[in-house]
Write an enzyme that holds these catalytic residues in place. Sequence first.
Site, PDB file in Angstrom:
ATOM      1  N   GLY A  12       0.893  -1.220   0.273  1.00 38.58           N
ATOM      2  CA  GLY A  12      -0.066   0.326  -0.384  1.00 38.58           C
ATOM      3  C   GLY A  12       0.822   1.430  -0.120  1.00 38.58           C
ATOM      4  N   VAL A  13       2.146   0.975  -0.244  1.00 39.23           N
ATOM      5  CA  VAL A  13       2.544   2.663  -0.098  1.00 39.23           C
ATOM      6  C   VAL A  13       2.841   3.242  -1.952  1.00 39.23           C
ATOM      7  CG1 VAL A  13       4.031   1.721   2.371  1.00 39.23           C
ATOM      8  CG2 VAL A  13       4.897   1.409  -0.626  1.00 39.23           C
ATOM      9  N   LYS A  15       4.091   1.361  -4.717  1.00 43.08           N
ATOM     10  CA  LYS A  15       4.167   0.672  -5.408  1.00 43.08           C
ATOM     11  C   LYS A  15       3.970   0.765  -7.131  1.00 43.08           C
ATOM     12  CE  LYS A  15       4.849  -3.795  -4.194  1.00 43.08           C
ATOM     13  NZ  LYS A  15       3.663  -3.390  -2.865  1.00 43.08           N
ATOM     14  N   THR A  16       2.823   0.145  -7.229  1.00 45.63           N
ATOM     15  CA  THR A  16       2.144   0.415  -8.592  1.00 45.63           C
ATOM     16  C   THR A  16       2.337   1.623  -9.544  1.00 45.63           C
ATOM     17  OG1 THR A  16       1.166  -1.645  -8.300  1.00 45.63           O
ATOM     18  CG2 THR A  16       0.327  -0.548  -9.985  1.00 45.63           C
ATOM     19  N   LYS A  37       4.484  -7.745 -14.367  1.00 46.85           N
ATOM     20  CA  LYS A  37       4.557  -8.158 -12.251  1.00 46.85           C
ATOM     21  C   LYS A  37       3.824  -9.986 -12.203  1.00 46.85           C
ATOM     22  CE  LYS A  37       1.827  -7.477  -9.408  1.00 46.85           C
ATOM     23  NZ  LYS A  37       2.099  -6.355  -8.197  1.00 46.85           N
ATOM     24  N   GLY A 169       5.563   7.399  -2.076  1.00 40.63           N
ATOM     25  CA  GLY A 169       4.583   6.967  -3.143  1.00 40.63           C
ATOM     26  C   GLY A 169       3.465   7.574  -3.394  1.00 40.63           C
ATOM     27  N   ALA A 198       0.276  12.787  -4.143  1.00 40.13           N
ATOM     28  CA  ALA A 198      -0.856  12.172  -3.643  1.00 40.13           C
ATOM     29  C   ALA A 198      -1.836  11.437  -4.302  1.00 40.13           C
ATOM     30  CB  ALA A 198      -1.484  12.467  -2.211  1.00 40.13           C
ATOM     31  N   GLY A 199      -2.597  10.526  -4.705  1.00 44.74           N
ATOM     32  CA  GLY A 199      -3.625  10.466  -5.867  1.00 44.74           C
ATOM     33  C   GLY A 199      -3.304  11.368  -6.572  1.00 44.74           C
TER      34      GLY A 199
END
Length: 226
Positions: A12-13, A15-16, A37, A169, A198-199
């Site tokens: 949840g940091v 990565k994607t 992936k 991230g 963010a976002g």
Amino acid sequence: MTVVVVTGTDTGVGKTVACAALACHARQAGIEVAVCKPVQTGTQIGDDDLAEVARLSGVTELTGLVRYPQPLAPAAAAEHAGMALPTREQLLELIAGLDRPGRLILVEGAGGLLVELADASATLRDLAVELGALALVTVSVELGTLNHTALTLEALTTRGVACAGLVIGSWTGRPGAVQISNRSALARLAPMRATLPAGAGSMDATDFAAMSAAAFDRDWVTTLVH
């Protein structure tokens, strides 16, 4: 073969989004990019990181190997589904098959660096060792990140995997003392390659491309390909 594994200090940091941003920047710099992936979990709740990378980055060379329904760590998700984990050899063959002259291959893990991705407890770190890959580490700026980041960097160092740097991230537009302090401290642990707003994952492709172009240093990105 030029491979960068994209990992994170936690789930949840970002990565994607970090993987998509680097892929997008490289594509805009004229570098051919492939994103892999190998192991995707959580498909029953709509998790599809390669689709997200494609939407955000515009990269079309996307490759995966196995997909598990439950949003669990790969080993647990495989067991729950009555499926096997891939072998280390399958993952290495998949990634090696993407190699082209002048191409940058980004490999996104699942969870953190030492999460089991293949049988015999093989991890993303093991793949990086065998591929001679660099590791880009996605980090948070919240409390606990300094320890998590230091542990991840130490885990890379103990196996001789070079750290390509850090990516924050998710950076809020109104950071507090914790976020500002941690950002400075993180930059002392390893080179800070990008700070993503963010976002960012909710941006449309045009805005994401502009953000990605500004987020990374182009000279650094071009040095990744050899």
